[in-house]
Design an enzyme around this catalytic site. Structure first.
Site, PDB file in Angstrom:
ATOM      1  N   ARG A  17      73.740 -10.405  16.807  1.00 51.67           N
ATOM      2  CA  ARG A  17      73.474  -9.720  16.013  1.00 51.67           C
ATOM      3  C   ARG A  17      72.860  -8.506  15.164  1.00 51.67           C
ATOM      4  O   ARG A  17      72.468  -8.149  14.697  1.00 51.67           O
ATOM      5  CB  ARG A  17      74.937 -10.245  14.578  1.00 51.67           C
ATOM      6  N   SER A  56      84.774  -6.782  13.273  1.00 52.05           N
ATOM      7  CA  SER A  56      84.419  -8.004  12.491  1.00 52.05           C
ATOM      8  C   SER A  56      83.728  -7.735  11.502  1.00 52.05           C
ATOM      9  O   SER A  56      82.790  -7.088  11.659  1.00 52.05           O
ATOM     10  CB  SER A  56      83.808  -9.182  13.724  1.00 52.05           C
ATOM     11  N   GLU A 109      78.629  -8.243   9.350  1.00 51.69           N
ATOM     12  CA  GLU A 109      78.390  -7.094  10.529  1.00 51.69           C
ATOM     13  C   GLU A 109      78.085  -5.731  10.682  1.00 51.69           C
ATOM     14  O   GLU A 109      77.502  -5.501  11.094  1.00 51.69           O
ATOM     15  CB  GLU A 109      79.250  -7.766  11.336  1.00 51.69           C
TER      16      GLU A 109
END
EC number: 1.3.1.98
Length: 322
Positions: free
Chosen positions: A184, A240, A310
């Site tokens: 990520r 998420s 995130e």
């Protein structure tokens, strides 16, 4: 505090040359999947890449620029955003099969192409390796920017090269070797001459393996079915919220702390998937951010693990942006 109006911000450009749509004081809740947040001082939807380059060349260098796609991984604070928000998903959406042979194929996708559309397009051309993208709710540009992934696959596993644009409107073609890519996380490798911090993806070429159309389509359907069963798709959310810590899952840690269903105002930790925060009606960005802080503190106190978001959290607290 006085803020520049639209006319003063665009004084360096003949707006008649712009072919896109330029607006002022745009509600960002219309453009983010959480359906919450403040206003953008200015909002621009370019007609194409050339139009985007023209706009950036003349936009004031001291005014912030934020690029978005579908706004599916973004929280805009209630005080809104100064500068300009530029949306890419409506126009930078070219999708084409560049080449195909017995060893696979190469697909070009513009930054505004939804990830799920790229997955279906690849399957329809008997190419495999992009099925996981059906599980990512954003666009190709966002997936490239954060190395989005799920089910053990990541976006940059498939990237052959990308195109970018910077604050000066300069378009460049780059390869994966130009980037530091991790979980990520994607960062442009800096050189002594790299003095432009703002660089955005405008598209990418994806190298995929040969496959069978029906098996790939079935894999996409299976993944989408799993999403429906395990994720709260009936409520506005950003997907998420937290990255998974090494060797564990954020959702498990949040649930372990008894936070499923925890609510502040109209923002709530999903009862279906603990790593989702949903908007149950008219949640504010401050309510969503308060839940994020509460979850981080609770998990840290219980486990010693500090969950990392995130989602991107941007903008000003409280108030409003003129």
């Amino acid at each position: 505090m006085d803020t520049p109006d639209l006319q003063s911000r665009t004084s360096g450009i003949d707006t008649r040359l712009l072919r896109g749509e330029l607006r002022q004081h745009e509600p960002m809740k219309r453009h983010v999947s959480w359906r919450a947040g403040g206003h953008a001082a200015c909002f621009y939807q370019p007609a194409d890449l050339e139009d985007l380059a023209l706009f950036l060349r003349h936009w004031p260098k001291d005014e912030p620029v934020v690029m978005i796609g579908l706004g599916s991984n973004l929280l805009v604070r209630d005080g809104g955003l100064p500068g300009v928000v530029i949306t890419l998903h409506a126009k930078l959406n070219d999708l084409s099969l560049v080449e195909q042979n017995e060893s696979g194929g190469l697909i070009y996708a513009g930054a505004g192409v939804p990830c799920a559309k790229l997955a279906r397009f690849a399957a329809s051309h008997n190419l495999t390796g992009a099925e996981f993208l059906a599980g990512i709710p954003g666009t190709v540009g966002g997936a490239l920017a954060m190395n989005a992934g799920c089910y053990g696959a990541e976006t940059w596993d498939r990237v052959e090269r990308v195109t970018t644009i910077d604050r000066s409107g300069i378009v460049r073609e780059r390869t994966p070797e130009d980037y530091q890519v991790g979980y990520r996380h994607v960062e442009l490798q800096r050189t002594p001459s790299s003095d432009t911090p703002d660089v955005w993806f405008t598209g990418g070429w994806f190298r995929l393996r040969p496959g069978k159309m029906e098996s790939s389509r079935q894999a996409v359907r299976t993944l989408l079915t799993a999403r429906i069963k395990t994720q709260p798709l009936g409520f506005p959310s950003a997907g998420s919220v937290f990255r998974n810590p090494p060797g564990d899952h954020a959702a498990r840690l949040i649930e372990q702390c008894g936070l499923k269903g925890f609510r502040i105002g109209d923002a709530m930790v999903s009862t279906l998937h603990a790593n989702f925060i949903v908007n149950c009606g008219h949640a504010t960005a401050s309510e969503i951010e308060a839940i994020i802080d509460t979850v981080q503190n609770a998990v840290h106190q219980a486990t010693g693990i500090r969950l990392i978001t995130e989602v991107r959290i941007i903008g000003q607290l409280g108030g409003s942006t003129q």
